[in-house]
Design an enzyme around this catalytic site. Structure first.
Site, PDB file in Angstrom:
ATOM      1  CG  ASP A 106      39.756  42.826  24.858  1.00 20.97           C
ATOM      2  OD1 ASP A 106      39.687  43.694  24.980  1.00 20.97           O
ATOM      3  OD2 ASP A 106      38.907  42.043  24.257  1.00 20.97           O
ATOM      4  CG  ASP A 159      34.860  41.908  25.094  1.00 18.53           C
ATOM      5  OD1 ASP A 159      35.933  41.523  24.568  1.00 18.53           O
ATOM      6  OD2 ASP A 159      33.948  41.280  24.946  1.00 18.53           O
ATOM      7  CG  ASN A 172      37.998  40.479  21.272  1.00 12.90           C
ATOM      8  OD1 ASN A 172      37.454  40.422  22.179  1.00 12.90           O
ATOM      9  ND2 ASN A 172      39.313  39.398  21.118  1.00 12.90           N
ATOM     10  CD  GLU A 229      48.733  40.761  48.303  1.00 14.59           C
ATOM     11  OE1 GLU A 229      47.386  41.046  48.256  1.00 14.59           O
ATOM     12  OE2 GLU A 229      49.492  39.971  47.541  1.00 14.59           O
ATOM     13  CG  ASP A 234      36.971  37.533  23.517  1.00 14.40           C
ATOM     14  OD1 ASP A 234      36.740  38.448  24.262  1.00 14.40           O
ATOM     15  OD2 ASP A 234      38.067  37.059  23.678  1.00 14.40           O
ATOM     16  CG  HIS A 279      42.253  41.704  42.489  1.00 11.27           C
ATOM     17  ND1 HIS A 279      43.337  42.843  43.096  1.00 11.27           N
ATOM     18  CD2 HIS A 279      42.832  40.727  42.638  1.00 11.27           C
ATOM     19  CE1 HIS A 279      44.502  41.907  43.336  1.00 11.27           C
ATOM     20  NE2 HIS A 279      44.230  40.683  43.249  1.00 11.27           N
ATOM     21  CG  ASP A 280      42.797  40.042  46.335  1.00 14.92           C
ATOM     22  OD1 ASP A 280      42.426  39.156  45.529  1.00 14.92           O
ATOM     23  OD2 ASP A 280      44.143  40.206  46.547  1.00 14.92           O
ATOM     24  CG  ASP A 311      49.730  41.537  40.246  1.00 13.39           C
ATOM     25  OD1 ASP A 311      50.718  41.232  40.945  1.00 13.39           O
ATOM     26  OD2 ASP A 311      48.665  42.031  40.475  1.00 13.39           O
ATOM     27  CG  ASP A 344      50.281  37.911  44.259  1.00 13.78           C
ATOM     28  OD1 ASP A 344      49.281  38.492  44.511  1.00 13.78           O
ATOM     29  OD2 ASP A 344      50.667  36.878  44.299  1.00 13.78           O
TER      30      ASP A 344
HETATM   31  C1  NOJ Z   1      47.343  37.864  46.287  1.00 14.71           C
HETATM   32  C2  NOJ Z   1      46.377  38.143  45.045  1.00 14.71           C
HETATM   33  O1  NOJ Z   1      45.962  39.609  45.236  1.00 14.71           O
HETATM   34  C3  NOJ Z   1      45.084  37.416  44.869  1.00 14.71           C
HETATM   35  O2  NOJ Z   1      44.353  37.825  43.869  1.00 14.71           O
HETATM   36  C4  NOJ Z   1      45.697  36.090  44.288  1.00 14.71           C
HETATM   37  O3  NOJ Z   1      44.573  35.181  44.777  1.00 14.71           O
HETATM   38  C5  NOJ Z   1      46.710  35.769  45.797  1.00 14.71           C
HETATM   39  N1  NOJ Z   1      47.820  36.705  45.862  1.00 14.71           N
HETATM   40  C6  NOJ Z   1      47.432  34.635  45.121  1.00 14.71           C
HETATM   41  O4  NOJ Z   1      48.295  34.977  44.098  1.00 14.71           O
END
Ligand code: NOJ
Length: 551
Positions: A30, A22, A24, A254, A26, A327-328, A99, A200
């Site tokens: 960012d 972050d 700024n 992906e 908040d 992140h998944d 993305d 994605d």
């Molecule tokens: C794959 C993405 O990596 C994930 O984070 C997202 O929730 C789903 N696709 C839906 O967009």
């Protein structure tokens, strides 16, 4: 597509913007924060950045529900901040990929709002179907996030398809107007100077004609009918013909459940590829069945089989994308490594994939060995998929058991703020962070690891630098040894200049070890190791080594 395949020499760093830094105050990560940290990313040896979505979004799926494809969310700093980061990255010789989320949009997107009112040309932008007799759903497909894949729209008096959250409506890619929209989006960002896209769930964009009921899959019904659907290749070819072929850009797709054979239909280099690389999932399945929530004990042999399958089957034909975290999924130290041996196992995990053939991606926080998050209350989870799993699946089990299931399976573990220092909020923000900080930040943080030559962070730097200096890592052959071992992962890389032997222990005790036949350790140089002293006849807990023989 990428001229001279420049991506083959890169190491990418993935930024999940809300939790990176972050700038700024908040409480939300960012682009000001990213700008501050460009030199840090570069110092890792990373020379590419993949941004998870930065676009305006209601945030139901943390940005993967986009409401405007032509802008950068104000909370991330808007377009000016993005341009500054893009220029700053380019000045440092780093590429930037965005993305691209076009399987679905947010239900707040203008297209959806008009489509539900049947305002042309948007009427058929989404997958609408009337109710069957007695109000029944159009088919029996499941959403991957919440319940069935259909939601009723009061305005239009029809169902729309949502393979993910209810507020993520699937686009009707069979409509040529939708494909034109996608191409315009691509041109907009490429003209601005971005260097490519991570697409994605792109393998979901073509659904089987007629949307038939699925009687094959017991769970996740419909998967076989929307993954790698009938027109997927054709649409990807069209995007390439009309857009990508005119730019020097990299396209990474992906692809859940993809096999090497299937991937080669899209990425075979001498066969007019429509994609540069694909994100496979098989290396994510060594401690779970189908999804992270169905946890089973970690099985090293399964991981090794997945690694080697992709290394050997793509050899000489297509290029691998290499990753352990994003992140998944929960954090790897907690999944395939050991929290007790956090430092050692983070390093062995790094070595296990960074010396393979392909383009590696490092996910924010992975480079300091961040581990899973263990909240005490399910309400602390933010992720839409996680919440659905808690409140709707296995509800007869005790609350403790259900919470533990989330500890193993939730992707929120990868979404806690990056731990920059031992200061308040882990140095992530001077305000109140939008999400919980992992309690271990006092011990695990970037500032402390900068000071320590032996830290996970500095180990990553060394491993990446080595990878860049060794020709065999880029182009050499890959061979695995001791496939049946439940403790060690061993592979070699070899080209005309050198031979490498990489060995990683995945167990928490010292065990006897012998180099594979033909590898004379007495004449080898030990390039990298996560212990100060190593014994040639044993491997210490989670020890890893990279040996080299120059020719
Ligand atoms: C794959 C993405 O990596 C994930 O984070 C997202 O929730 C789903 N696709 C839906 O967009």
């Amino acid at each position: 597509m990428a001229i001279n395949n420049w991506y083959k020499d890169k190491v990418f760093y993935q930024i999940w913007p809300r939790s990176f830094k972050d700038g700024n105050g908040d409480g939300m990560g960012d682009l000001y924060g990213v700008y501050e940290k460009l030199d840090y990313i570069k110092s890792l040896g990373c020379d590419g950045i993949w941004f998870s979505p930065l676009y305006p979004s209601p945030g139901v799926d943390c940005g993967y529900d986009i409401s405007d494809y032509y802008n950068i969310a104000e909370e991330f700093g808007g377009m000016d901040a993005f341009r500054k980061v893009l220029d700053g990255a380019h000045e440092r010789g780093m590429k930037v990929i965005m993305d691209l989320v076009v399987n679905h949009t947010s239900d707040q997107h203008e297209w959806f709002q008009k489509s539900r009112q049947r305002i042309d040309p948007y009427t058929d932008y989404y997958i609408w179907r009337p109710a069957k007799k007695n109000g029944k759903l159009p088919n029996n497909w499941d959403s991957l996030f919440e319940g069935k894949a259909w939601a009723w729209d009061e305005v239009r008096q029809e169902y729309y398809m949502h393979l993910f959250a209810i507020q993520q409506a699937d686009l009707n890619m069979d409509n040529p107007l939708v494909r034109e929209e996608v191409k315009n989006i691509l041109r907009f960002w490429l003209d601005m100077g971005v260097d490519g896209f991570r697409e994605d769930v792109i393998t979901f964009i073509s659904k089987k004609d007629g949307l038939p009921d699925d009687y094959i899959m017991p769970a996740s019904k419909g998967f076989l009918y929307f993954n790698h659907g009938p027109h997927l290749h054709e649409y990807l070819e069209e995007f390439k013909r009309d857009v990508f072929s005119k730019y020097d850009c990299m396209i990474l797709a992906e692809a859940p459940m993809v096999t090497p054979k299937k991937a080669l239909e899209y990425i075979t280099e001498d066969n007019n590829p429509v994609l540069d690389m694909m994100i496979q999932f098989s290396t994510q399945e060594a401690d779970c069945l189908f999804t992270d929530f169905n946890h089973v004990p970690f099985n090293l042999r399964k991981l090794k089989r997945a690694f080697s399958k992709w290394q050997t089957k793509l050899e000489g034909k297509g290029w691998n994308m290499l990753y352990l975290e994003n992140h998944d999924h929960p954090r790897m130290v907690s999944r395939y490594g050991s929290e007790k041996f956090r430092d050692e196992s983070a390093k062995t995990l790094a070595v296990s994939y960074l010396f393979q053939k392909g383009t590696p991606f490092v996910y924010q926080g992975q480079e300091i060995g961040m581990s899973n998050w263990y909240p005490t209350d399910p309400e602390m989870y933010e992720d839409v998929q996680t919440r659905w799993q808690y409140f709707n699946v296995g509800t007869k089990k005790s609350p403790e058991k259900r919470l533990q299931r989330l500890w193993h399976g939730s992707r929120d573990s990868a979404r806690t703020p990056v731990q920059w220092s031992n200061e308040e909020n882990a140095g992530f923000s001077t305000g109140t962070p939008w999400f919980y900080v992992n309690e271990n930040y006092k011990d695990v943080n970037v500032a402390a690891q900068e000071e320590d030559e032996k830290s996970v962070l500095n180990f990553y730097r060394k491993a990446i630098a080595l990878r860049k200096n060794l020709s065999s890592v880029k182009n050499g052959n890959y061979k695995e040894y001791g496939k049946n071992s439940k403790s060690f992962y061993t592979y070699s890389r070899e080209d005309e200049n050198e031979k490498l032997l990489v060995v990683c222990s995945f167990v928490g005790k010292t065990k006897a070890w012998k180099a594979p036949r033909g590898f004379d350790l007495l004449n080898a140089e030990l390039l990298l190791c996560n212990y100060a002293m190593s014994n040639r006849a044993t491997l210490a807990p989670y020890e890893c080594r990279v040996y080299c023989w120059k020719k």
